[in-house]
Design an enzyme around this catalytic site. Structure first.
Site, short mmCIF file in Angstrom:
data_model
loop_
_atom_site.label_atom_id
_atom_site.label_comp_id
_atom_site.label_asym_id
_atom_site.label_seq_id
_atom_site.Cartn_x
_atom_site.Cartn_y
_atom_site.Cartn_z
NE ARG A 32 -3.85 -2.32 2.05
CZ ARG A 32 -4.81 -2.60 1.18
NH1 ARG A 32 -5.16 -1.72 0.27
NH2 ARG A 32 -5.43 -3.77 1.20
CG ASP A 33 1.44 5.53 -2.40
OD1 ASP A 33 1.97 5.51 -3.54
OD2 ASP A 33 1.62 6.45 -1.57
CB ILE A 34 3.62 5.85 2.56
CG1 ILE A 34 3.76 5.99 4.07
CG2 ILE A 34 4.14 7.07 1.83
CD1 ILE A 34 5.22 6.02 4.53
CG ASN A 91 3.51 9.00 -12.18
OD1 ASN A 91 2.68 9.32 -13.03
ND2 ASN A 91 3.24 9.00 -10.88
CD GLU A 99 7.00 12.72 -5.96
OE1 GLU A 99 6.78 12.02 -4.96
OE2 GLU A 99 6.45 13.83 -6.15
CB VAL A 100 10.18 6.07 -5.86
CG1 VAL A 100 11.05 4.92 -5.39
CG2 VAL A 100 9.60 6.83 -4.67
CG HIS A 104 6.60 2.97 -8.71
ND1 HIS A 104 7.83 3.57 -8.87
CD2 HIS A 104 5.70 3.98 -8.61
CE1 HIS A 104 7.69 4.89 -8.85
NE2 HIS A 104 6.40 5.17 -8.70
CG HIS A 106 1.05 4.78 -8.72
ND1 HIS A 106 1.14 5.42 -7.50
CD2 HIS A 106 2.16 5.14 -9.41
CE1 HIS A 106 2.26 6.14 -7.45
NE2 HIS A 106 2.90 5.99 -8.61
P1 5GP Z 1 5.89 8.21 -8.21
O1 5GP Z 1 5.61 9.67 -8.10
O2 5GP Z 1 7.37 7.93 -8.22
O3 5GP Z 1 5.15 7.54 -9.32
O4 5GP Z 1 5.26 7.57 -6.90
C1 5GP Z 1 5.97 7.27 -5.75
C2 5GP Z 1 4.97 6.83 -4.71
O5 5GP Z 1 5.67 6.22 -3.65
C3 5GP Z 1 4.16 7.99 -4.11
O6 5GP Z 1 2.78 7.75 -4.35
C4 5GP Z 1 4.51 7.93 -2.62
O7 5GP Z 1 3.40 8.20 -1.78
C5 5GP Z 1 5.02 6.51 -2.45
N1 5GP Z 1 6.01 6.35 -1.39
C6 5GP Z 1 7.11 7.12 -1.17
N2 5GP Z 1 7.80 6.65 -0.12
C7 5GP Z 1 7.12 5.56 0.33
C8 5GP Z 1 7.35 4.64 1.39
O8 5GP Z 1 8.32 4.72 2.15
N3 5GP Z 1 6.44 3.64 1.55
C9 5GP Z 1 5.35 3.49 0.73
N4 5GP Z 1 4.52 2.47 0.99
N5 5GP Z 1 5.11 4.35 -0.29
C10 5GP Z 1 5.99 5.36 -0.48
#
Ligand code: 5GP
Length: 120
Positions: A32-34, A91, A99-100, A104, A106
């Site tokens: 689950r997303d944080i 993304n 961002e990560v 991944h 979603h």
């Molecule tokens: P992006 O913007 O890279 O597509 O999405 C990164 C997602 O990772 C964001 O929705 C953010 O809330 C989630 N996220 C960032 N750090 C953590 C974490 O430590 N644990 C979890 N479960 N989700 C994270």
């Protein structure tokens, strides 16, 4: 792109940071997303070192890519969101808002999600 092993999802895969797992096997982890953007917001990641969808579809074997996307659908069914529907987002890169830097997907569900892309 060079994979950065200090990214947050690599730390989750190494067990250095806890996560709320909804599915795991030898190839993928779903958790689950944080910061959920919908009542159901799950991230699905390959366990291999792929920085983005671009890297994954460029470097991973086609069978792994195929199984990964089959599992995304399977996880959505396990979550029970296939009936009412859901949105899958990948993304990718700077303009994609990634961002990560570990590939991944979603899975967002549980309410009507509105416009596909919000204008800033
Ligand atoms: P992006 O913007 O890279 O597509 O999405 C990164 C997602 O990772 C964001 O929705 C953010 O809330 C989630 N996220 C960032 N750090 C953590 C974490 O430590 N644990 C979890 N479960 N989700 C994270």
């Amino acid at each position: 792109m060079n994979y950065q092993p200090d990214n947050i999802f690599a730390k989750i895969l190494r067990g250095e940071i806890p996560n709320d797992t909804v599915y795991e096997d030898d190839e993928v982890l779903a958790f689950r997303d944080i910061g959920p953007q919908a009542p159901v917001h799950v991230l699905v990641i390959p366990k291999g070192e792929y920085g983005s969808l671009d890297d994954f579809t460029r470097d991973a074997p086609a069978e792994l890519v195929g199984r990964f996307f089959q599992k995304v659908g399977e996880i959505a069914r396990r979550l029970g969101v296939d009936g009412e529907g859901y949105r899958v987002i990948a993304n990718t890169g700077h303009n994609g808002g990634q961002e990560v830097q570990h590939f991944h997907i979603h899975i967002c569900a549980g309410r009507r999600l509105g416009r596909m892309i919000a204008r800033e």
